[in-house]
Structure formats: structure tokens, C-alpha cells
Design a protein around this motif. Structure first.
Motif, PDB file in Angstrom:
ATOM      1  N   SER A 112      -7.855 -31.390  -1.209  1.00 31.40           N
ATOM      2  CA  SER A 112      -7.784 -29.980  -1.248  1.00 31.40           C
ATOM      3  C   SER A 112      -9.145 -29.446  -0.683  1.00 31.40           C
ATOM      4  CB  SER A 112      -7.736 -29.368  -2.511  1.00 31.40           C
ATOM      5  OG  SER A 112      -6.462 -29.596  -3.270  1.00 31.40           O
ATOM      6  N   PHE A 113     -10.101 -30.465  -0.795  1.00 32.29           N
ATOM      7  CA  PHE A 113     -11.445 -29.938  -0.392  1.00 32.29           C
ATOM      8  C   PHE A 113     -11.627 -29.881   1.208  1.00 32.29           C
ATOM      9  CE2 PHE A 113     -15.773 -30.167   1.067  1.00 32.29           C
ATOM     10  CZ  PHE A 113     -16.182 -28.929   0.285  1.00 32.29           C
ATOM     11  N   LEU A 114     -10.631 -30.920   1.617  1.00 26.82           N
ATOM     12  CA  LEU A 114     -10.838 -31.369   3.159  1.00 26.82           C
ATOM     13  C   LEU A 114     -10.047 -30.036   3.680  1.00 26.82           C
ATOM     14  CD1 LEU A 114     -11.088 -33.067   5.799  1.00 26.82           C
ATOM     15  CD2 LEU A 114      -8.836 -34.166   5.058  1.00 26.82           C
ATOM     16  N   ALA A 115      -8.930 -29.634   3.288  1.00 28.29           N
ATOM     17  CA  ALA A 115      -8.211 -28.385   3.515  1.00 28.29           C
ATOM     18  C   ALA A 115      -9.042 -27.216   3.700  1.00 28.29           C
ATOM     19  CB  ALA A 115      -6.896 -28.185   2.834  1.00 28.29           C
ATOM     20  N   THR A 116      -9.774 -27.124   2.660  1.00 28.42           N
ATOM     21  CA  THR A 116     -10.829 -25.971   2.414  1.00 28.42           C
ATOM     22  C   THR A 116     -11.863 -25.843   3.534  1.00 28.42           C
ATOM     23  OG1 THR A 116     -10.256 -26.097  -0.018  1.00 28.42           O
ATOM     24  CG2 THR A 116     -12.239 -24.468   0.871  1.00 28.42           C
ATOM     25  N   GLN A 117     -12.253 -27.125   3.970  1.00 29.48           N
ATOM     26  CA  GLN A 117     -13.066 -27.130   4.934  1.00 29.48           C
ATOM     27  C   GLN A 117     -12.338 -26.785   6.357  1.00 29.48           C
ATOM     28  OE1 GLN A 117     -14.263 -31.332   4.946  1.00 29.48           O
ATOM     29  NE2 GLN A 117     -16.594 -30.748   4.634  1.00 29.48           N
ATOM     30  N   LEU A 118     -11.401 -27.175   6.473  1.00 30.88           N
ATOM     31  CA  LEU A 118     -10.669 -26.848   8.085  1.00 30.88           C
ATOM     32  C   LEU A 118     -10.018 -25.659   8.007  1.00 30.88           C
ATOM     33  CD1 LEU A 118      -9.028 -30.468   8.093  1.00 30.88           C
ATOM     34  CD2 LEU A 118     -10.615 -29.357   9.637  1.00 30.88           C
ATOM     35  N   LEU A 119      -9.494 -25.065   6.785  1.00 27.26           N
ATOM     36  CA  LEU A 119      -8.806 -23.691   6.895  1.00 27.26           C
ATOM     37  C   LEU A 119      -9.886 -22.593   6.414  1.00 27.26           C
ATOM     38  CD1 LEU A 119      -5.452 -25.363   5.533  1.00 27.26           C
ATOM     39  CD2 LEU A 119      -5.917 -24.286   7.719  1.00 27.26           C
ATOM     40  N   ALA A 120     -10.739 -22.834   5.467  1.00 23.88           N
ATOM     41  CA  ALA A 120     -11.698 -21.739   5.145  1.00 23.88           C
ATOM     42  C   ALA A 120     -12.901 -21.737   5.920  1.00 23.88           C
ATOM     43  CB  ALA A 120     -11.525 -21.714   3.569  1.00 23.88           C
ATOM     44  N   PHE A 121     -13.744 -22.601   5.362  1.00 23.47           N
ATOM     45  CA  PHE A 121     -15.242 -22.466   5.773  1.00 23.47           C
ATOM     46  C   PHE A 121     -15.305 -22.502   7.306  1.00 23.47           C
ATOM     47  CE2 PHE A 121     -16.382 -25.878   2.440  1.00 23.47           C
ATOM     48  CZ  PHE A 121     -16.102 -25.009   1.359  1.00 23.47           C
ATOM     49  N   LYS A 122     -14.628 -23.135   8.267  1.00 18.83           N
ATOM     50  CA  LYS A 122     -14.532 -22.968   9.678  1.00 18.83           C
ATOM     51  C   LYS A 122     -14.233 -21.649   9.936  1.00 18.83           C
ATOM     52  CE  LYS A 122     -13.467 -27.002  12.138  1.00 18.83           C
ATOM     53  NZ  LYS A 122     -12.733 -27.986  12.734  1.00 18.83           N
ATOM     54  N   LYS A 123     -13.564 -20.757   9.232  1.00 15.53           N
ATOM     55  CA  LYS A 123     -13.358 -19.389   9.725  1.00 15.53           C
ATOM     56  C   LYS A 123     -14.403 -18.175   9.005  1.00 15.53           C
ATOM     57  CE  LYS A 123      -9.822 -18.282   6.557  1.00 15.53           C
ATOM     58  NZ  LYS A 123      -8.336 -18.220   6.174  1.00 15.53           N
ATOM     59  N   TRP A 124     -15.157 -18.728   8.219  1.00 19.48           N
ATOM     60  CA  TRP A 124     -16.232 -18.017   7.349  1.00 19.48           C
ATOM     61  C   TRP A 124     -17.302 -17.827   8.183  1.00 19.48           C
ATOM     62  CZ3 TRP A 124     -16.178 -20.209   1.892  1.00 19.48           C
ATOM     63  CH2 TRP A 124     -14.801 -20.013   1.341  1.00 19.48           C
ATOM     64  N   LYS A 125     -17.852 -16.442   8.227  1.00 19.07           N
ATOM     65  CA  LYS A 125     -19.332 -16.253   8.549  1.00 19.07           C
ATOM     66  C   LYS A 125     -20.251 -16.669   7.487  1.00 19.07           C
ATOM     67  CE  LYS A 125     -18.243 -13.010  12.141  1.00 19.07           C
ATOM     68  NZ  LYS A 125     -16.923 -12.270  11.705  1.00 19.07           N
ATOM     69  N   ASN A 126     -21.561 -16.861   8.194  1.00 18.92           N
ATOM     70  CA  ASN A 126     -22.436 -17.437   7.053  1.00 18.92           C
ATOM     71  C   ASN A 126     -22.746 -16.510   5.671  1.00 18.92           C
ATOM     72  OD1 ASN A 126     -23.539 -19.403   8.252  1.00 18.92           O
ATOM     73  ND2 ASN A 126     -25.201 -18.417   9.226  1.00 18.92           N
ATOM     74  N   GLU A 127     -22.368 -15.169   5.634  1.00 15.72           N
ATOM     75  CA  GLU A 127     -22.605 -14.334   4.427  1.00 15.72           C
ATOM     76  C   GLU A 127     -21.405 -14.749   3.474  1.00 15.72           C
ATOM     77  OE1 GLU A 127     -22.261 -10.062   5.023  1.00 15.72           O
ATOM     78  OE2 GLU A 127     -22.387  -9.954   2.819  1.00 15.72           O
ATOM     79  N   GLN A 128     -20.146 -14.944   3.910  1.00 16.10           N
ATOM     80  CA  GLN A 128     -18.939 -15.429   3.216  1.00 16.10           C
ATOM     81  C   GLN A 128     -19.278 -16.819   2.523  1.00 16.10           C
ATOM     82  OE1 GLN A 128     -15.141 -15.042   4.882  1.00 16.10           O
ATOM     83  NE2 GLN A 128     -14.073 -15.224   2.760  1.00 16.10           N
ATOM     84  N   LYS A 129     -20.000 -17.614   3.501  1.00 15.82           N
ATOM     85  CA  LYS A 129     -20.207 -18.892   2.927  1.00 15.82           C
ATOM     86  C   LYS A 129     -21.103 -19.133   1.698  1.00 15.82           C
ATOM     87  CE  LYS A 129     -19.486 -22.527   6.051  1.00 15.82           C
ATOM     88  NZ  LYS A 129     -19.808 -23.351   7.118  1.00 15.82           N
ATOM     89  N   GLU A 130     -22.167 -17.934   1.908  1.00 20.98           N
ATOM     90  CA  GLU A 130     -23.326 -17.858   0.947  1.00 20.98           C
ATOM     91  C   GLU A 130     -22.802 -17.160  -0.413  1.00 20.98           C
ATOM     92  OE1 GLU A 130     -26.518 -15.949   3.247  1.00 20.98           O
ATOM     93  OE2 GLU A 130     -26.324 -17.984   4.328  1.00 20.98           O
ATOM     94  N   ASN A 131     -21.762 -16.613  -0.469  1.00 24.41           N
ATOM     95  CA  ASN A 131     -21.294 -15.722  -1.773  1.00 24.41           C
ATOM     96  C   ASN A 131     -20.072 -15.979  -2.018  1.00 24.41           C
ATOM     97  OD1 ASN A 131     -23.469 -13.841  -1.962  1.00 24.41           O
ATOM     98  ND2 ASN A 131     -23.049 -13.292   0.176  1.00 24.41           N
TER      99      ASN A 131
END
Ligand SMILES: NC(=O)C1=CN([C@@H]2O[C@H](COP(=O)(O)OP(=O)(O)OC[C@H]3O[C@@H](n4cnc5c(N)ncnc54)[C@H](O)[C@@H]3O)[C@@H](O)[C@H]2O)C=CC1
Ligand SMILES: O=C(O)C1=NCCCC1
Length: 316
Positions: A112-131
Motif C-alpha cells: 500500500s505504501f509503494l502504491a501511495t508513493q507511485l500514485l500520490a507522492f509523485k503527483k503532489w507539490k511540496n506543500e501537499q507533501k508537508e501537510n
């Protein structure tokens, strides 16, 4: 030779597991001939929910073979029990037998974490990552493993927990209180904090949809873990069938046979998780406007990855 749940937890490095999981899922989805994995068998006992599952696979490229044999008895605690056996594929020797509860919990949460990296983190800008806000629905074995893995591998701004039995959510919050002070409890699924979540992990044995399109925000990423039978589901049809939703699975063959949400809604699968690895075209097609759902049912190569990481760490 036998490693219990404590030995598994202590010796299974999550970064190494993430790496080996990516490799085997990538080769699985590429239909690499060195990796063989038949559809698992699920033998029900007297037509009831209780079942015996067998998950074999062979990876001649890495030189290992693995079989996980587990029982799934939803009314028992723990619901899953069994063992993972790892063999050498060059000489047939048995290398290790390990507790399947802990391997299953950690490999599922890491997928699930790998999917989150590939499907969410990759599309997020820095601000979304930090919050970023994480919500976990279901606070039993899988819910706990998801909290553990997701917080070891990423720093979340807030974490919300929900469980049908609120005491389980409160107990989980309390067990983590010395490490994490940013966990809050959701009393119900109409709480608008659910709608603020960037990532939702559904970890229940529910047979009815728990969340639909109205309860989540645009661009949310969902890891739907719980269902593995036609009659089980956690996500509603409007969420599965929305033109804004992209559905990714661990295995198309398994999902079409086992994932309740997919069978019941007849939703279209966009790709397997392995197809997104080393694939810039797919990654570029994932955009922040879309809802992404990683529906896993669990496959043998994930157990193989965990058993290899465990064996190689214990050998050192
Ligand atoms: N995708 C995968 O690879 C894997 C999936 N699973 C599945 O994930 C689910 C959770 O696994 P465990 O934590 O080990 O199971 P468990 O039996 O320990 O916990 C089940 C959880 O589901 C909740 N639940 C049951 N019915 C519900 C309903 N109608 N509404 C809301 N909550 C409900 C219970 O309160 C409990 O929190 C199970 O269905 C299991 O079969 C388990 C292992 C791997
Ligand atoms: O992959 C697994 O292991 C499991 N999947 C569905 C539920 C039982 C365990």
C-alpha cells in the motif's frame, strides 16, 4: 529455521522490503518468465467464510521459491494464522519458515505504501507533501500495520483513525501516543475530516461499502485492502465508477476473481501496480484531479519478497 512474529518484526527491514517488492511486482506485471505465480487457492470450509489459502510462487531469477499457507477465520483473533516457507530454487533446500501473520501484515502495508508513493507522492507539490493527512479505517491487524509502516516511512501532518468499534481506534491511538501526538479519532464516516484526507487506507472485513464519492476529496489516493471475496467491499459503486477514478490493482487476474468492489461494480481496471514501476508514461497519466484507488487482494510474490528480505537479513 522457524522465525516467530517478533523475529519477523525485528528483522524485516521496510526500505529493503520496499525495494524487493518493487522488483518482483514489476517483473510479475511484465510476465517475466523467470517468475511463476499461479492464482492462489482459497478452500472454504463448509461454504462458510472460514478458509484455507495457499499462495505459491517460484522466482528462478532471484533463486528462491516460496509458499504461504494460511487460514482465514474472520471471527477468530487473530483472523489469519499460518506459515511462510522459503526454498532455494537451485537445489530445492528449505531455507526458512516464518510466521505468516506478521509477514502478511507488513508486506500488505508496504505494498500500500509503494502504491501511495507511485500514485500520490509523485503527483503532489511540496506543500501537499508537508501537510499530508492520512486516514486509516479499521484498527485491527491490518490497520495497525498500515499505521506502523506508513509512519515509519513518511512524516504525516495529521493522522485520523476510525474503527466500527471506537475502543479499537482509541487503543491504537494510545499505543502510539509516545511516538505520535498527531493522531485523532473519527467518530463516524460523515466527519468532514475524512474529506480532508490526502490518503485513505481501508483495512476492514466489511461486506458493505463504507465510503462513497461524497465522503472523499478530489485527488485523494485510497489503498483498499480489506476485500478478497466477491461478497466483500469497502468502497461504493459511485467511487469505483466515477470518470474521475483510476483503479490500480496488485494483480488483474486475482482482482477480477476476488476483489468484491471490482466484481460488483464491474469497474474498469487501469493497470497493475507493477506496470507503474519504471514507467514514466503511466506516472505522467496520473494527475492530481483524479482519485486513485489501489485495490489489493494480496499475492504470493509479495510474501516471497518479504521472506527473501528476512532470510538475507538473518544470514548476515
Ligand atoms: N489485501 C491484502 O493483501 C490483505 C487483505 N486482508 C484483509 O484485510 C482485512 C483486515 O485484515 P485484519 O486486520 O487482519 O482482519 P481482522 O479480522 O483482524 O479485523 C477486521 C476489521 O474489520 C472490521 N470490520 C469488520 N466488519 C466491518 C464492517 N461491516 N464495517 C466496518 N468495519 C468492519 C473489524 O471491526 C476489524 O477492525 C480482512 O478482510 C482481511 O481478510 C488481510 C491480509 C492481506
Ligand atoms: O494475501 C493474503 O495473505 C490474504 N489476503 C486476503 C485475506 C487473507 C490473507
Amino acid at each position: 529455521m522457524y522465525y516467530d512474529e517478533f523475529a519477523v518484526k525485528e528483522n524485516l527491514s521496510l526500505p529493503s522490503l520496499l525495494e524487493v517488492l518493487s522488483d518482483v511486482l514489476y517483473r510479475y506485471s511484465k510476465h517475466d518468465p523467470s517468475l511463476q505465480q499461479p492464482l492462489r487457492s482459497i478452500l472454504s470450509i463448509n461454504g462458510q467464510q472460514n478458509a484455507l489459502l495457499n499462495l505459491p510462487c517460484i522466482d528462478i531469477h532471484l533463486g528462491y521459491m516460496c509458499v504461504k499457507t494460511i487460514t482465514s477465520f474472520p471471527e477468530s483473533s487473530p483472523a489469519i494464522d499460518g506459515a511462510v516457507s522459503l526454498f532455494n530454487s537451485n537445489n530445492g533446500r528449505l531455507l526458512l519458515i516464518a510466521d505468516a501473520k506478521e509477514i502478511t501484515a507488513r508486506r500488505t502495508a508496504t505494498a500500500s505504501f509503494l502504491a501511495t508513493q507511485l500514485l500520490a507522492f509523485k503527483k503532489w507539490k511540496n506543500e501537499q507533501k508537508e501537510n499530508a493527512i492520512l486516514t486509516i479505517l479499521g484498527c485491527s491487524v491490518q490497520g495497525r500495520a498500515h499505521l506502523d509502516v506508513f509512519t515509519q516511512l513518511f512524516k504525516w501532518n495529521k493522522i485520523y483513525l476510525w474503527s466500527r468499534n471506537m475502543t479499537h481506534a482509541i487503543n491504537l491511538q494510545s499505543d502510539y501516543s509516545s511516538k505520535l501526538s498527531n493522531i485523532e479519532i473519527l467518530k463516524d464516516l460523515n466527519d468532514n475530516r475524512l474529506q480532508q484526507s490526502d490518503v485513505i487506507c481501508t483495512c476492514t472485513a466489511s461486506e458493505e461499502a463504507l465510503i462513497g464519492l461524497k465522503q472523499v476529496k478530489k485527488g485523494v489516493h485510497i489503498n483498499a485492502v480489506g476485500s478478497f471475496r466477491e461478497t466483500m467491499r469497502e468502497l461504493a459503486d459511485d467511487l469505483m465508477l466515477s470518470s474521475d477514478t483510476q483503479i490500480i490493482v496488485d494483480s488483474k487476474e486475482s482482482a477480477m476473481k476476488e476483489a468484491g468492489e471490482i466484481i460488483q461494480s464491474k469497474a474498469k481496471i487501469m493497470a497493475e501496480l507493477g506496470e507503474l514501476i519504471h514507467n514514466d508514461k503511466f506516472s505522467n497519466d496520473i494527475c492530481n484531479e483524479k482519485i486513485t484507488i489501489f485495490k489489493s487482494v494480496g499475492i504470493a510474490v509479495e510474501d516471497l519478497a518479504a521472506a527473501i528480505v528476512l532470510y538475507e537479513s538473518l544470514k548476515k
